[in-house]
Scaffold this active site. Structure first.
Site, short mmCIF file in Angstrom:
data_model
loop_
_atom_site.label_atom_id
_atom_site.label_comp_id
_atom_site.label_asym_id
_atom_site.label_seq_id
_atom_site.Cartn_x
_atom_site.Cartn_y
_atom_site.Cartn_z
N LYS A 177 0.62 -1.50 0.23
CA LYS A 177 -0.08 0.26 -0.05
C LYS A 177 1.00 1.27 0.27
O LYS A 177 1.37 1.67 0.96
CB LYS A 177 -1.12 -0.20 1.35
CG LYS A 177 -1.87 0.12 1.02
CD LYS A 177 -1.89 2.17 0.80
CE LYS A 177 -1.43 3.52 1.93
NZ LYS A 177 -1.79 4.19 0.99
N GLU A 252 8.44 0.94 11.77
CA GLU A 252 9.06 2.18 11.92
C GLU A 252 8.67 3.17 12.03
O GLU A 252 8.24 4.02 10.46
CB GLU A 252 10.13 1.94 10.40
CG GLU A 252 11.75 2.29 10.85
CD GLU A 252 12.04 3.86 9.76
OE1 GLU A 252 11.56 4.59 10.92
OE2 GLU A 252 12.44 3.86 9.28
N CYS A 286 13.49 10.24 8.60
CA CYS A 286 13.36 9.72 10.04
C CYS A 286 14.30 9.95 10.90
O CYS A 286 14.63 10.12 11.83
CB CYS A 286 12.66 8.94 9.65
SG CYS A 286 12.96 6.91 9.04
N GLU A 387 8.29 16.24 15.17
CA GLU A 387 9.34 15.73 13.93
C GLU A 387 8.66 16.91 13.24
O GLU A 387 7.66 16.77 12.44
CB GLU A 387 8.84 14.22 13.35
CG GLU A 387 9.37 14.10 12.52
CD GLU A 387 9.23 12.43 11.92
OE1 GLU A 387 8.54 12.37 12.10
OE2 GLU A 387 10.82 11.37 11.40
P1 NDP Z 1 1.61 8.79 7.17
O1 NDP Z 1 1.23 7.70 8.38
O2 NDP Z 1 0.07 8.83 7.40
O3 NDP Z 1 1.53 7.67 5.88
C1 NDP Z 1 2.58 6.75 5.68
C2 NDP Z 1 1.55 5.99 5.35
O4 NDP Z 1 0.92 5.06 6.15
C3 NDP Z 1 0.83 5.80 3.31
O5 NDP Z 1 1.13 4.67 2.96
C4 NDP Z 1 -0.23 6.25 4.20
O6 NDP Z 1 -1.36 6.40 3.10
C5 NDP Z 1 -0.76 4.96 5.39
N1 NDP Z 1 -1.77 5.80 5.84
C6 NDP Z 1 -2.34 6.57 6.49
N2 NDP Z 1 -3.33 6.30 7.92
C7 NDP Z 1 -3.46 4.73 7.98
C8 NDP Z 1 -3.69 3.83 8.81
N3 NDP Z 1 -5.04 4.59 9.32
N4 NDP Z 1 -3.79 3.06 8.70
C9 NDP Z 1 -3.26 2.27 7.61
N5 NDP Z 1 -2.03 3.14 6.71
C10 NDP Z 1 -2.32 4.16 6.67
O7 NDP Z 1 2.92 9.79 7.41
P2 NDP Z 1 2.31 11.34 6.30
O8 NDP Z 1 2.35 10.89 5.26
O9 NDP Z 1 0.95 11.45 6.59
O10 NDP Z 1 3.21 11.71 7.08
C11 NDP Z 1 2.42 12.85 8.27
C12 NDP Z 1 3.90 12.64 9.21
O11 NDP Z 1 4.56 11.78 9.31
C13 NDP Z 1 5.03 12.89 8.69
O12 NDP Z 1 4.93 14.66 8.41
C14 NDP Z 1 6.58 12.97 9.67
O13 NDP Z 1 6.35 13.64 10.06
C15 NDP Z 1 6.14 11.21 9.46
N6 NDP Z 1 6.87 10.56 8.77
C16 NDP Z 1 7.16 9.70 8.90
C17 NDP Z 1 7.94 8.70 7.84
C18 NDP Z 1 9.32 8.21 8.92
O14 NDP Z 1 10.25 7.94 7.61
N7 NDP Z 1 9.88 7.68 10.17
C19 NDP Z 1 7.20 8.85 6.82
C20 NDP Z 1 6.88 9.53 6.41
C21 NDP Z 1 6.16 10.66 7.59
P3 NDP Z 1 -1.93 7.43 2.67
O15 NDP Z 1 -0.81 8.13 1.79
O16 NDP Z 1 -3.07 6.65 2.02
O17 NDP Z 1 -2.27 8.86 3.58
#
Ligand code: NDP
Length: 496
Positions: A177, A252, A286, A387
């Site tokens: 996904k 992660e 991250c 973050e």
């Molecule tokens: P999310 O955690 O929302 O997204 C990561 C993945 O999870 C995407 O594929 C997303 O899908 C999916 N997702 C979102 N909501 C759900 C859910 N309820 N159940 C299952 N899967 C879900 O991160 P964001 O993209 O919204 O980023 C927000 C913040 O997260 C960033 O600003 C940053 O601070 C942090 N982040 C940290 C990362 C890391 O590597 N540690 C990576 C990315 C973000 P969809 O895109 O369709 O919402």
């Protein structure tokens, strides 16, 4: 690459498919706000189809020898390099990562990681357990079955490959996904996986909203594990939903990583390391360093050099080979970062650089944040705690090494940190006291295929990469063989 809007298809059971209701999501180039493609906006019915396909493909894929699976991964690695130009441009266009980075780092590293998994997966072993002379006992590793991979947008291709390589070599079938804003490279990778010989249904991609598609995967009883990288809030939600089927989860999550410069550090090396670890991928990492603790004796020099070096970074059009900082990935993320900058100013952090939205011909339509540096910060400030995931850096002074460790540990996160010192004994001592999954000494952001990656505290648990990840995608089965020549005594005769 054509600027025509291309409609991508999701991949289920080896077929390219639209969403059942025909719904699509617009994919936007963050460098200029233009719609570049459409991807299917799938829902629960597509998740069910993908899980059924992955379940059906599981016995065939698991019954291949690890050598056969390895050859498929190596072929995929070669196909990635054969399509380097296309994949790098696609990732740059959907994510905004500079082309010099996607071309020289992200996509080649995807190929390298698959080579690593293709090799190291063949060395996975079980154990024999010496429980007695009349029997033999063994612990063998088996695939988990169907694995769901939910990936983030910050490294669209690499984050898929990290998990996909480990899941496939250990004999699992997969549903990916991808993030809704950057699904295109994932779709192309899955197409290449099929070309490499992955059987139909062994790698599926379901694009669509996380709250719908992601949650349906997490709750599906036939999905054995979720491998997730993303926000801590989402990770907590996944963890709680996974409990309904007692599903294994690898998380992660976020980080707020400390970069500690001790009084004896090599200042120029520390500044160079700071620039890389703060701004790589426009801070959307991250593992990025975003809290900088500088010994008071070096603070002024460090701050001056860091600000000067930050000014010299070229940001702008990511398709330009000279660009090192692209836009951030989407408009709402840019707005969120600007919110942090505004509140940091109001909270009294000293603005040393940036803080304004760039407005050049190159940047005016894109989602850009200029490198922004705050000085004289304290640990109670929001910019030192949250973050931010952008090119926003906070500097703070400390007096003693003990204080630096206490400040570094004063966070809910535990992903990584670095210590900069000429005294490696002190570096090692501090590393052992810092609560994080990785601590570097005189480096930051050094992540290799061979080294385990994953945090503690609210940065998650489980490991990606290294040989350790092979255990994350397999389960242990104990098999006991009775070798005694005579029938075993009834249990009531064994008990005295
Ligand atoms: P999310 O955690 O929302 O997204 C990561 C993945 O999870 C995407 O594929 C997303 O899908 C999916 N997702 C979102 N909501 C759900 C859910 N309820 N159940 C299952 N899967 C879900 O991160 P964001 O993209 O919204 O980023 C927000 C913040 O997260 C960033 O600003 C940053 O601070 C942090 N982040 C940290 C990362 C890391 O590597 N540690 C990576 C990315 C973000 P969809 O895109 O369709 O919402």
């Amino acid at each position: 690459m054509s600027t025509q809007i291309k409609e991508f298809k999701t991949i289920i059971a080896g077929e390219r498919m639209s969403a059942s209701d025909g719904a699509t999501m617009n994919i936007i180039n963050p460098a200029n706000g233009a719609i570049i493609a459409k991807a299917p906006k799938c829902g629960i019915s597509e998740v069910n189809l993908a899980v059924a396909a992955a379940l059906k493909a599981a016995p065939e894929w698991a019954s291949k020898t690890v050598g056969e699976r390895s050859k498929v991964l190596l072929k995929l690695s070669q196909l990635i390099m054969a399509n380097l130009d296309e994949l790098a441009k696609l990732e740059t266009m959907e994510h905004g990562s500079p082309i010099r980075k996607t071309m020289n780092f992200d996509i080649p590293l995807c190929a390298e990681q698959l080579e690593y998994f293709a090799g190291v997966g063949r060395a996975l072993t079980g154990e024999t357990l010496p429980v007695g002379p009349w029997c033999t006992s063994m612990a063998i590793r088996e695939p988990l079955g169907v694995v769901g991979l939910i990936t983030p947008w910050n490294f669209p291709a690499l984050m898929v490959v990290w998990k996909l390589g480990a899941a496939l070599i250990t004999g699992n079938t997969v549903i990916v996904k991808p993030p809704s804003i950057t699904p295109l490279t994932t779709i192309r990778l899955a197409e290449l996986a099929m070309e490499a010989g992955v059987p139909a249904g062994a790698v599926n991609v379901v694009t669509g909203p996380g709250e719908l598609v992601g949650e349906a995967m997490v709750q599906h009883p036939d999905v054995a594990k979720i491998g997730f990288t993303g926000d801590t809030v989402t990770g907590k939600r996944i963890m709680s939903l996974a409990s309904s089927t007692v599903k294994q989860v690898g998380l992660e999550l976020g980080g707020k990583n400390a970069f500690i410069v001790l009084s004896d550090a090599d200042l120029d090396s520390a500044v160079e390391g700071a620039i890389f670890s703060a701004y790589f991928n426009t801070g959307q990492v991250c593992a990025a360093a975003s809290r900088f603790y500088i010994h008071e004796s070096l603070y002024d020099q460090f701050a001056a050099k860091f600000v000067e070096a930050s000014k010299s970074l070229k940001y702008g059009d990511p398709m330009n080979m000279e660009t090192v900082l692209g836009p951030v990935a989407y408009a709402a993320h840019r707005d969120k970062i600007e919110g942090y900058i505004g509140r940091a100013r109001n909270a009294g952090a000293e603005l040393l650089l940036g803080g304004e939205r760039p407005d050049t011909p190159d940047t005016k339509d894109g989602f850009y944040v200029a490198p922004t540096v705050f000085g004289n910060c304290s640990n109670d400030m929001e910019i030192m705690r949250d973050e931010i995931f952008g090119p926003v850096i906070a500097l703070c002074k400390f007096k003693t090494n003990e204080e630096a460790v206490a400040l570094a540990n004063d966070t809910k996160y535990g992903l990584c940190a670095s210590v900069w010192t000429r005294d490696l004994r002190t570096g090692l001592q501090l590393a052992s006291h810092i609560q994080a999954g990785t601590v570097w000494v005189n480096e930051h952001l050094m992540i290799f295929c061979e080294t385990p990656w994953g945090g503690c505290k609210e940065s998650g648990w489980g490991k990606d990469l290294s040989t350790m990840v092979l255990k994350e995608y397999t389960k242990t089965k104990h098999i006991y063989l009775d070798l005694s020549p005579a029938p075993v005594k009834p249990w009531y005769m064994i008990l005295k």
